[in-house]
Motif scaffolding. Structure first.
Motif, PDB file in Angstrom:
ATOM      1  N   UNK A  26       0.858  -1.180   0.000  1.00  0.00           N
ATOM      2  CA  UNK A  26       0.000   0.000   0.000  1.00  0.00           C
ATOM      3  C   UNK A  26       0.898   1.236   0.000  1.00  0.00           C
ATOM      4  N   UNK A  27       0.591   2.195  -0.868  1.00  0.00           N
ATOM      5  CA  UNK A  27       1.439   3.389  -0.923  1.00  0.00           C
ATOM      6  C   UNK A  27       1.249   4.275   0.306  1.00  0.00           C
ATOM      7  N   UNK A  28       2.308   4.935   0.728  1.00  0.00           N
ATOM      8  CA  UNK A  28       2.242   5.928   1.811  1.00  0.00           C
ATOM      9  C   UNK A  28       2.159   7.297   1.142  1.00  0.00           C
ATOM     10  N   UNK A  29       1.071   7.998   1.379  1.00  0.00           N
ATOM     11  CA  UNK A  29       0.809   9.257   0.682  1.00  0.00           C
ATOM     12  C   UNK A  29       1.124  10.461   1.558  1.00  0.00           C
ATOM     13  N   UNK A  30       1.567  11.536   0.919  1.00  0.00           N
ATOM     14  CA  UNK A  30       1.790  12.809   1.616  1.00  0.00           C
ATOM     15  C   UNK A  30       1.031  13.889   0.844  1.00  0.00           C
ATOM     16  N   UNK A  31       0.180  14.609   1.543  1.00  0.00           N
ATOM     17  CA  UNK A  31      -0.664  15.606   0.884  1.00  0.00           C
ATOM     18  C   UNK A  31       0.087  16.923   0.704  1.00  0.00           C
ATOM     19  N   UNK A  32      -0.259  17.637  -0.366  1.00  0.00           N
ATOM     20  CA  UNK A  32       0.316  18.969  -0.596  1.00  0.00           C
ATOM     21  C   UNK A  32      -0.642  19.782  -1.468  1.00  0.00           C
ATOM     22  N   UNK A  33      -0.522  21.088  -1.405  1.00  0.00           N
ATOM     23  CA  UNK A  33      -1.358  21.979  -2.212  1.00  0.00           C
ATOM     24  C   UNK A  33      -0.643  22.312  -3.505  1.00  0.00           C
ATOM     25  N   UNK A  34      -1.345  22.125  -4.603  1.00  0.00           N
ATOM     26  CA  UNK A  34      -0.787  22.435  -5.915  1.00  0.00           C
ATOM     27  C   UNK A  34      -1.517  23.665  -6.457  1.00  0.00           C
ATOM     28  N   UNK A  35      -0.787  24.796  -6.574  1.00  0.00           N
ATOM     29  CA  UNK A  35      -1.406  26.037  -7.053  1.00  0.00           C
ATOM     30  C   UNK A  35      -0.739  26.446  -8.362  1.00  0.00           C
ATOM     31  N   UNK A  36      -1.557  26.565  -9.407  1.00  0.00           N
ATOM     32  CA  UNK A  36      -1.005  26.978 -10.694  1.00  0.00           C
ATOM     33  C   UNK A  36      -1.926  28.007 -11.358  1.00  0.00           C
ATOM     34  N   UNK A  37      -1.310  28.866 -12.158  1.00  0.00           N
ATOM     35  CA  UNK A  37      -2.071  29.917 -12.834  1.00  0.00           C
ATOM     36  C   UNK A  37      -2.703  29.342 -14.092  1.00  0.00           C
ATOM     37  N   UNK A  38      -4.004  29.551 -14.233  1.00  0.00           N
ATOM     38  CA  UNK A  38      -4.647  29.089 -15.469  1.00  0.00           C
ATOM     39  C   UNK A  38      -4.973  30.260 -16.392  1.00  0.00           C
ATOM     40  N   UNK A  39      -4.912  31.476 -15.854  1.00  0.00           N
ATOM     41  CA  UNK A  39      -5.206  32.628 -16.701  1.00  0.00           C
ATOM     42  C   UNK A  39      -4.574  33.869 -16.089  1.00  0.00           C
ATOM     43  N   UNK A  40      -3.963  34.688 -16.932  1.00  0.00           N
ATOM     44  CA  UNK A  40      -3.401  35.970 -16.477  1.00  0.00           C
ATOM     45  C   UNK A  40      -3.713  36.987 -17.567  1.00  0.00           C
ATOM     46  N   UNK A  41      -4.849  37.623 -17.418  1.00  0.00           N
ATOM     47  CA  UNK A  41      -5.354  38.507 -18.478  1.00  0.00           C
ATOM     48  C   UNK A  41      -5.359  39.953 -18.018  1.00  0.00           C
ATOM     49  N   UNK A  42      -5.199  40.857 -18.965  1.00  0.00           N
ATOM     50  CA  UNK A  42      -5.192  42.297 -18.674  1.00  0.00           C
ATOM     51  C   UNK A  42      -6.621  42.770 -18.412  1.00  0.00           C
ATOM     52  N   UNK A  43      -6.772  43.568 -17.373  1.00  0.00           N
ATOM     53  CA  UNK A  43      -8.095  44.099 -17.024  1.00  0.00           C
ATOM     54  C   UNK A  43      -8.384  45.269 -17.952  1.00  0.00           C
TER      55      UNK A  43
END
Length: 618
Positions: free
Chosen positions: A385-402
């Motif tokens: 059984x795998x031993x898992x470690x949780x983490x937050x993955x934050x990535x930009x999906x859009x960077x648009x000019x206002x």
């Protein structure tokens, strides 16, 4: 002579019984244990990935068959439940953390039946198993997020009050440093008035005066309760979006949630949808001269024009909690997008932030809670059984000019596929999680336990049915035989109806079937008893049959309608297994009335209607 039975009634009975046999037939085919594999994102499975898994299964000595690709997922059948768990572990290790390997049951219904829309009846978690998840709410993250918000507000307060000092967050404690005691005292008073729920503590270290601000224990308990309650609501919404019948989503202990999904076919998608924190954060791009403590660097999910990462402000404009509605669609160039509608507060905050930032860029940050494998451990049976470690993955999906001030409605572009847009819209529509969730336990109700329940349930139905058949044969002779045929038809129609409606059969549902078997012959007993009374009163056989049916129908209708009302009330106020019992009982009442009144009379007309009756074997 018996009353002539109309031809259209014979034809109607024939059509209903043929339909009943067709739509109950899939329940004769037992599903195969299988594993289902899909990519964690919206990517399709390829033949190369499937080959990698089958090669690993061969090396691991797993006996499998029927491996197929089905667009976004692959399905591999195995011969037993124990082999299923072993195959899951091997496949997960072969593919890594970017793939979801879930336990599943593969249908064995013949194609010609599936082409007619016939599907097997769904079995509850206590019969066939299903998916059981135990999730733990990361309440520490919820508390930390609250302190991050408090820090931003305290800094804003100090600027407004023109109090010079340095404020930072250490763990869950806000630490403010001042050069003299007077400034610290002024800041403490201002914070006490603005944040009465925060606890303050004074310290002197060397030449500096410190003010330490913490959330009170009562406030922490409220934050944790809110996080668990919000996650509970969100999970229920997500389960509803999955279209699962009779699911169980309940709180367990202080910060855990149990989710049971009986009859789920796409367990990989269920795990993927339920487990994603999948919220959005809208942040303005940081200015080049911004302090390091006020900005963060994130990568793009899909690099735009060679740009692989960008700096965004730590302070977010709004989060996914302000999303009121989300719909997947396509833009004018045919690319997938998600159209978002904010609530009133979110629209106000977005408008307030963007009207001062025209010409700047607004980033959309996609936040996911993921887990990585950091090792393996074996259980008592030698299964890894795998031993898992949780983490937050934050990535930009859009960077648009206002271009202009944004309001309550806008859209998100930059998504990989229409499926990803659809999944993101579903998650946002179902609501954002207040805190990340970790899968503590994932299992199915053991095949042996489910099989034992089915075996005992079938045995109870067989015993009940057998006793009723013997009684009817001994007591009502030929008429008892006809009633038994109608009784068997009733069971077939009940199973067919439950299969067509997608109702889930549970152990209480089997109790409902046993009860229905008894009630089905109850109507025939009333009719036959009435016929006997007419014969004892000197009526001729044909007249006695006609009178028996005509005079007993009213009593049968009254008795069954009152029971039907009880079933409706049970369904309205009950939950889970109680609803299953109510559904089975209600459907059983309707099919039993149909077979007892129409079916039995048609059989009697066929067997007794074309000859002069001198004696009845009843």
């Amino acid at each position: 002579m018996l009353k002539k039975y109309p031809l259209w009634k014979y034809l109607f009975l024939l059509v209903v019984m043929v339909m009943g046999f067709i739509y109950s037939a899939p329940n004769l085919y037992r599903p195969d244990p299988a594993i289902q594999i899909s990519h964690e994102s919206s990517g399709d499975m390829t033949q190369a990935q499937l080959t990698r898994v089958t090669k690993a299964l061969d090396e691991g000595g797993v006996d499998y068959f029927g491996s197929v690709l089905n667009g976004r997922s692959a399905l591999i059948r195995v011969h037993s439940g124990e082999m299923q768990l072993r195959a899951k572990a091997i496949a997960q290790r072969a593919l890594g953390d970017d793939y979801i390997v879930a336990i599943n049951l593969a249908e064995t219904t013949p194609k010609w039946l599936r082409d007619l829309g016939a599907e097997p009846m769904k079995l509850g978690l206590d019969l066939s198993g299903g998916v059981h998840f135990l999730l733990e709410v990361d309440t520490q993250t919820a508390v930390k997020k609250r302190q991050e918000t408090n820090l931003v507000e305290i800094k804003r307060l100090m600027r407004a009050e023109k109090i010079r000092g340095l404020a930072n967050l250490h763990g869950n404690e806000i630490r403010l440093r001042f050069s003299d005691e007077e400034k610290r005292s002024t800041a403490s008073s201002a914070i006490r008035k603005a944040f009465p729920n925060l606890e303050r503590r004074l310290e002197e270290r060397g030449e500096h005066f410190w003010l330490l601000v913490n959330i009170s224990a009562t406030e922490i308990a409220q934050i944790e309760d809110h996080a668990v309650s919000q996650n509970l609501t969100t999970l229920r919404n997500r389960v509803n979006e999955l279209g699962v019948s009779e699911p169980l989503v309940a709180k367990q202990g202080r910060n855990r949630i149990v989710v049971e999904l009986p009859g789920v076919q796409d367990t990989a998608q269920a795990k993927n949808i339920l487990g994603k924190t999948a919220t959005l954060e809208f942040r303005l791009e940081a200015k080049p001269n911004a302090l390091m403590g006020t900005k963060e660097k994130f990568e793009f999910r899909n690099p735009e024009r060679g740009q692989r990462e960008a700096w965004l402000n730590r302070q977010m404009v709004i989060s996914g909690e302000n999303v009121q509605d989300a719909r997947s669609a396509f833009d004018e160039n045919g690319r997938p997008q998600v159209s978002i509608t904010l609530d009133g507060n979110g629209g106000t905050l977005m408008n307030h932030a963007t009207r001062k930032a025209i010409g700047e860029r607004l980033g959309v940050l996609f936040v996911e809670r993921k887990s990585r494998t950091i090792g393996y451990e074996k259980d008592d049976k030698g299964v890894e059984h795998p031993i898992k470690q949780a983490y937050d993955n934050k990535k930009i999906i859009s960077l648009a000019t206002v271009q202009s001030a944004l309001g309550v409605q806008f859209r998100i572009t930059g998504l990989d596929s229409s499926q990803e847009a659809s999944d993101l819209a579903l998650l946002l529509r179902a609501g954002a999680l207040a805190a990340p969730l970790d899968f503590v336990e994932e299992r199915t109700i053991g095949p042996s336990l489910g099989a034992e329940n089915i075996e005992m349930g079938l045995l109870s139905v067989q015993i009940g049915l057998g006793l009723v058949v013997i009684f009817m044969l001994l007591y009502y002779k030929v008429f008892g035989l006809l009633a038994n045929i109608a009784l068997a038809s009733n069971v077939v129609l009940l199973i067919a109806l439950m299969s067509i409606l997608g109702a889930t059969l549970t152990l209480p549902g089997i109790a409902g079937i046993v009860l229905t078997v008894g009630m089905a012959v109850d109507a025939n007993v009333l009719i036959f008893s009435r016929i006997k009374e007419e014969l004892n009163n000197g009526a001729k056989p044909a007249l006695a049959i006609n009178a028996g049916f005509d005079r007993a129908v009213t009593t049968i209708m009254d008795a069954n309608i009152t029971t039907l009302l009880v079933a409706v009330i049970l369904y309205a106020v009950g939950t889970g297994p109680i609803k299953g019992f109510a559904v089975t009982l209600a459907l059983g009442i309707m099919t039993s009335m149909f077979t007892a009144i129409m079916g039995t009379r048609a059989l009697i007309c066929i067997t007794h209607g074309r000859r002069e009756l001198k004696k009845l074997w009843i």
